[in-house]
Design an enzyme around this catalytic site. Structure first.
Site, PDB file in Angstrom:
ATOM      1  N   HIS A 258     -13.969  46.239   3.511  1.00  0.00           N
ATOM      2  CA  HIS A 258     -12.549  46.622   3.443  1.00  0.00           C
ATOM      3  C   HIS A 258     -11.651  45.552   4.065  1.00  0.00           C
ATOM      4  O   HIS A 258     -10.649  45.858   4.703  1.00  0.00           O
ATOM      5  CB  HIS A 258     -12.295  47.967   4.136  1.00  0.00           C
ATOM      6  CG  HIS A 258     -12.984  49.125   3.491  1.00  0.00           C
ATOM      7  ND1 HIS A 258     -12.381  49.934   2.578  1.00  0.00           N
ATOM      8  CD2 HIS A 258     -14.254  49.617   3.629  1.00  0.00           C
ATOM      9  CE1 HIS A 258     -13.226  50.882   2.182  1.00  0.00           C
ATOM     10  NE2 HIS A 258     -14.374  50.703   2.797  1.00  0.00           N
TER      11      HIS A 258
ATOM     12  N   ASN B  33     -11.923  57.323   1.131  1.00  0.00           N
ATOM     13  CA  ASN B  33     -11.893  56.447  -0.043  1.00  0.00           C
ATOM     14  C   ASN B  33     -11.160  57.141  -1.183  1.00  0.00           C
ATOM     15  O   ASN B  33     -10.838  58.327  -1.090  1.00  0.00           O
ATOM     16  CB  ASN B  33     -13.326  56.140  -0.504  1.00  0.00           C
ATOM     17  CG  ASN B  33     -13.992  55.044   0.333  1.00  0.00           C
ATOM     18  OD1 ASN B  33     -13.331  54.299   1.058  1.00  0.00           O
ATOM     19  ND2 ASN B  33     -15.297  54.954   0.223  1.00  0.00           N
TER      20      ASN B  33
END
Ligand code: HDE
Length: 706
Positions: A90, A163
């Protein structure tokens, strides 16, 4: 003891706060200083005014630079240390501030302070991200998107680190390093960047049947969202909510975008990455700066332990979801992002989300993925931010009072004041903070079990929900999944990995397996992969899993790109503009150059983009408003031909004038124009065009394309 740093408003924007305060709070017992001079005078880090920021201190005008130059040495020393390690996953992300507004009192379900009062607003910070790529990679990679929310509640920071996909690749945290190693650039060659279309990823996945459900999601359009604003978010794991009486309810967290879901097609994603690698972050920034605040509704799926027992999967298994048709999503509040950051590094880069950040009234379950994450996030922040005091950085500090005896370490900003830094102590009122009955208590789950390294039998069904996801999609979406898998596998060097994947697909949907095998030239169909549990054929499609079955039927928040040239029809342009704006969308003008363009009535408009800087992939629908001369001129420009051709190939709605047909003919479209293409003659069909744009894409065209 210590309290959150005072913040003063800098600009008159909603809930605006700044970290660069006029009032500088002195750490550790110092007094508060007002800045002596105004901050237009450049200083060193020590506050010493700088007289010359252009030239280093030298012996003579052409002699060597002197070590004595405190100004230059400090400046370069600091520059040398500007980088911190990027997140191991990420790394590429974009954040914004906002608030969460509670709809109703949920005290029957949770004692979490944030859910006690209807209408309460809690400050929030959200960071969206891709997973695999480095910080400098592209926004439209095929990838999962992170959806991490920090809620600064009155009883501490609560992070929902989720997510945009409700399940995950693996069941046990033990496999996370392997998963990430496999998808990141291959270690010998250092490529490919931000892509899963390579041997290592598919090799690993093909050996991990538990990943098949998530694989269906990442090969679907969910993995190429049009905008962060148009995607859902999920907490993924099952969590607990606990009320004041200690009663626990299982919960799954959902964020539903107000503007509805929307994705791009793969060919478009590839082109967006070239045209504007920052497409998603710009979209978020621009929307917030324009006052179009993106919004999501928080929904809860609530069920108790007995109900969970009845599911044919385990709620502790993060590769499974609870279909919304079984447990409806109950809306409990809304998240609004209404403020961009003042500084990307200070806020978006330094924000430290930790799954372990929960508040009284919320608790974990024994999901082995979640349990592993609870170690990982704190650990990684220490590495990334350089020490245990990262909570002293304003973006990570709670906005409620906090008090403890933790002290020292690198960059300590607020050590305990006074003589006492331990507990218990007998200093009475001067003895600092004490425990409270209201404090966080773990849910007293009863455990009596042998220590063992095993995977629960209840986690063994790897294909049933993968199949359910696939059969829940529209034909168009199923086609995209088949295309994505075929494309990714076509990038591999090793044939046996492709075949292994086909053998898994046979357990999901035979038709899908055949399409992929055919697309890859696999001559001999393999046997289905060995399955620990046979795929259930009786699971009903879940319409909630499809993007297209949940079309928002609105063009709000979208963009119409209009190709114009000298002499373009002013009436049509003006009607389109007012209709598009009335629909809550934006109109962007593209021409052969930027600047003023004279229309047919002698008025001028300003083009926002030169056509090769504003390709149609940046827009949701297009209008080609050309006079005959304009059409002829544009037909000579390759970027203008791509503008029209791509819009058509990407199933976009297209409005065009008679004059534009020269351009359309040039790219071979005259015969193929369909109901998704609207010829504009007068203002009334310009209105009709804007109305049909609410359907977002003309998917019927896709079937007819080769
Ligand atoms: Fe993460 N993950 N993760 N993850 N994750 C990180 O933490 C990790 C997982 C997610 O915008 C890291 O601060 C492990 C699932 C998001 O700053 C790290 C496992 C989900 C973000 C880490 C998982 C996520 C991260 C890297 C398997 C969805 C970005 C930098 C057990 C529910 C947060 C950092 C941001 C970031 C570890 C699996 C979401 C290394 C060990 C499942 C949104 O701690």
């Amino acid at each position: 003891m210590a309290s959150a740093t005072t913040k003063t408003a800098k600009k008159p924007k909603p809930a605006k706060a700044t970290f660069h305060d006029e009032t500088v709070e002195q750490p550790s017992g110092g007094e508060t200083h007002q800045k002596a001079s105004d901050d237009t005078i450049m200083t060193t880090q020590q506050g010493v005014p700088v007289s010359d920021d252009q030239n280093s201190l030298k012996a003579g005008s052409r002699g060597p630079t002197l070590m004595e130059d405190i100004v230059m040495r400090e400046k370069i020393f600091h520059f040398d240390h500007e980088r911190i390690p990027e997140r191991v996953v990420h790394a590429r992300g974009y954040g914004a501030h906002g608030y969460f507004e509670t709809y109703e009192n949920l005290s029957d379900i949770t004692s979490a302070d944030i859910f006690q009062r209807a209408g309460e607003k809690t400050p929030a910070f959200v960071r969206f991200s891709t997973v695999a790529g480095s910080k400098g990679s592209v926004d439209l990679a095929r990838d999962v998107r992170g959806f991490a929310v920090k809620l600064y509640t009155k009883e501490g920071n609560w992070d929902i680190v989720g997510n945009n996909i409700p399940v995950f690749f693996i069941q046990d945290a033990m496999k996370f390093p392997d998963l990430i190693h496999s998808v990141k650039p291959e270690p010998d060659r250092g490529f490919p960047q931000a892509q899963s279309a390579h041997d290592n990823f598919w090799d690993f996945i093909s050996l991990m049947p538990e990943a098949m459900h998530m694989l269906m999601w990442v090969m679907s359009d969910r993995a190429i969202p049009r905008s962060f604003r148009f995607m859902e978010g999920f907490g993924v794991h099952t969590f607990r909510l606990v009320n004041a009486k200690g009663k626990s309810t299982f919960v799954k967290f959902h964020w539903k975008p107000k503007l509805g879901m929307q994705s791009v097609v793969w060919n478009e994603a590839v082109k967006i990455n070239g045209a504007d690698p920052d497409f998603h972050r710009k979209d978020l920034w621009n929307a917030i700066e324009a006052g179009e605040y993106p919004e999501w509704e928080l929904g809860l799926q609530l069920f108790d332990e007995d109900f969970a027992e009845k599911f044919d999967f385990d709620v502790l298994d993060a590769t499974k979801l609870v279909p919304e048709e079984l447990v409806p999503v109950r809306p409990v509040g809304r998240l609004v992002l209404d403020r961009v950051v003042d500084n990307f590094f200070a806020e978006t880069e330094q924000v430290a989300f930790c799954t372990q950040n929960i508040v009284p009234g919320v608790d974990f379950t024994d999901d082995p993925l979640l349990q592993g994450r609870n170690f990982s996030y704190l650990d990684t922040q220490i590495k990334r931010l350089g020490g245990p005091n990262f909570t002293h950085i304003p973006i990570n500090a709670p906005k409620c009072p906090f008090a403890h005896f933790q002290q020292d370490g690198h960059m300590a900003m607020h050590n305990p004041k006074g003589r006492v830094n331990y507990e218990p102590n007998s200093w009475g009122e001067d003895g600092g903070p004490r425990e409270s009955d209201k404090g966080f208590k773990s849910y007293p789950e009863e455990l009596d079990a042998p220590k063992q390294r095993v995977r629960s039998e209840t986690f063994a069904d790897h294909y049933s929900q993968a199949r359910q996801f696939y059969i829940s999609q529209t034909e168009t979406e199923q086609g995209h999944i088949a295309d994505a898998i075929t494309f990714e596998l076509s990038m591999l060097e090793r044939e046996e990995i492709r075949v292994r994947i086909v053998s898994h697909l046979l357990n999901i949907d035979e038709g899908l397996a055949e399409t992929v095998a055919d697309g890859l030239g696999v001559r001999k169909m393999p046997k289905p992969a060995d399955a620990a549990r046979p795929t259930r054929q009786d699971l009903k499609p879940s319409p909630a899993l499809s993007i297209l079955k949940n079309s928002p039927e609105t063009f709000e928040g979208r963009k119409l790109g209009v190709l114009i040239a000298e002499d373009s029809p002013s009436i049509l342009l003006n009607t389109l503009k007012s209709e598009i704006e009335a629909a809550g969308a934006e109109i962007i003008l593209v021409s052969k150059r930027v600047g003023e363009i004279e229309l047919d009535n002698g008025t001028t408009v300003t083009a926002d983009f030169k056509v090769d800087g504003g390709p149609s992939v940046l827009f949701d629908a297009v209008a080609i408003l050309l006079s005959e001369a304009g059409g002829k001129a544009m037909a000579q420009i390759p970027a203008a031909r791509d503008f029209a051709g791509d819009a058509f190939a990407h199933s976009k709605f297209i409005a065009y004038t008679e004059g534009s047909t020269v351009l359309l003919r040039k790219i071979g479209l005259s015969e193929e124009l369909d109901e998704g293409c609207v010829k504009l003659g007068d203002a009334s069909n310009a209105k009709d065009f804007v109305r049909i744009c609410a359907r977002l894409r003309h998917w019927a065209r896709e079937k007819k394309l080769p």
